[in-house]
Scaffold this motif. Structure first.
Motif, short mmCIF file in Angstrom:
data_model
loop_
_atom_site.label_atom_id
_atom_site.label_comp_id
_atom_site.label_asym_id
_atom_site.label_seq_id
_atom_site.Cartn_x
_atom_site.Cartn_y
_atom_site.Cartn_z
N SER A 29 0.83 -1.20 0.00
CA SER A 29 0.00 0.00 0.00
C SER A 29 0.86 1.25 0.00
CB SER A 29 -0.90 0.03 1.25
OG SER A 29 -1.79 -1.06 1.27
N LEU A 30 0.30 2.31 -0.55
CA LEU A 30 0.89 3.64 -0.50
C LEU A 30 -0.24 4.65 -0.39
CD1 LEU A 30 3.63 3.71 -3.31
CD2 LEU A 30 4.04 3.87 -0.85
N ARG A 31 0.06 5.79 0.22
CA ARG A 31 -0.89 6.90 0.21
C ARG A 31 -0.22 8.12 -0.40
NH1 ARG A 31 -4.26 10.24 4.83
NH2 ARG A 31 -2.23 11.18 5.27
N LEU A 32 -0.81 8.59 -1.46
CA LEU A 32 -0.33 9.81 -2.12
C LEU A 32 -1.08 11.01 -1.57
CD1 LEU A 32 -0.20 8.62 -5.86
CD2 LEU A 32 1.49 8.31 -4.03
N SER A 33 -0.37 12.12 -1.50
CA SER A 33 -0.98 13.39 -1.07
C SER A 33 -0.71 14.45 -2.13
CB SER A 33 -0.38 13.85 0.26
OG SER A 33 -0.59 12.91 1.28
N CYS A 34 -1.62 15.38 -2.22
CA CYS A 34 -1.45 16.52 -3.13
C CYS A 34 -1.93 17.77 -2.40
CB CYS A 34 -2.23 16.30 -4.40
SG CYS A 34 -2.31 17.75 -5.49
N VAL A 35 -1.01 18.69 -2.16
CA VAL A 35 -1.36 19.95 -1.52
C VAL A 35 -1.56 21.00 -2.60
CG1 VAL A 35 -0.64 21.73 0.08
CG2 VAL A 35 -0.05 19.34 0.54
N ALA A 36 -2.71 21.65 -2.54
CA ALA A 36 -3.09 22.63 -3.56
C ALA A 36 -3.03 24.05 -3.00
CB ALA A 36 -4.50 22.35 -4.06
N SER A 37 -2.72 25.01 -3.87
CA SER A 37 -2.74 26.41 -3.48
C SER A 37 -3.04 27.26 -4.71
CB SER A 37 -1.39 26.82 -2.86
OG SER A 37 -0.34 26.65 -3.79
N GLY A 38 -3.43 28.51 -4.45
CA GLY A 38 -3.67 29.44 -5.54
C GLY A 38 -5.10 29.48 -6.03
#
Length: 114
Positions: A17-26
């Motif tokens: 298993s893996l968990r991907l993250s994506c932090v958004a801005s703007g």
């Protein structure tokens, strides 16, 4: 300006298993649908999972039952939990949003291999 920064990729054995993250801005994250795409070597980029601003989710048939997309509007973050990984899940994974135009993160490599 729109920025998307992915993290969480890596090398994992089949079945892992893996968990991907994506932090958004703007942009106002909470009102936009968010997507995860992937691109394997020699293949076209494909939509893996999507989550609407209201939390409705959709998945590619190839990942249904194994991947889960979620979002945390307080953290401006979208996640992709990937379980029971297979060799064919190996790809660069991209976070994406459509806000007048399609925006992409830099991608994070996921390699499934023993």
């Amino acid at each position: 300006q729109v920025q998307l920064v992915e993290s969480g990729g890596g090398l994992v054995q089949p079945g892992g298993s893996l968990r991907l993250s994506c932090v958004a801005s703007g942009f106002i994250f909470s009102i936009y649908d968010m997507d995860w795409y992937r691109q394997a070597p020699g293949k076209e980029r494909e939509l893996v999972a999507a989550i609407s601003s209201g939390g409705n989710t959709n998945y590619a048939d190839s990942v249904k039952g194994r991947f889960t997309i979620s979002r945390d509007n307080a953290k401006n973050t979208v996640y992709l939990q990937m379980n029971s990984l297979k060799a064919e899940d190996t790809a660069v994974y991209y976070c994406s949003v459509f806000r007048y135009a399609r925006y992409w993160g830099q991608g994070t490599q996921v390699t499934v291999s023993s």
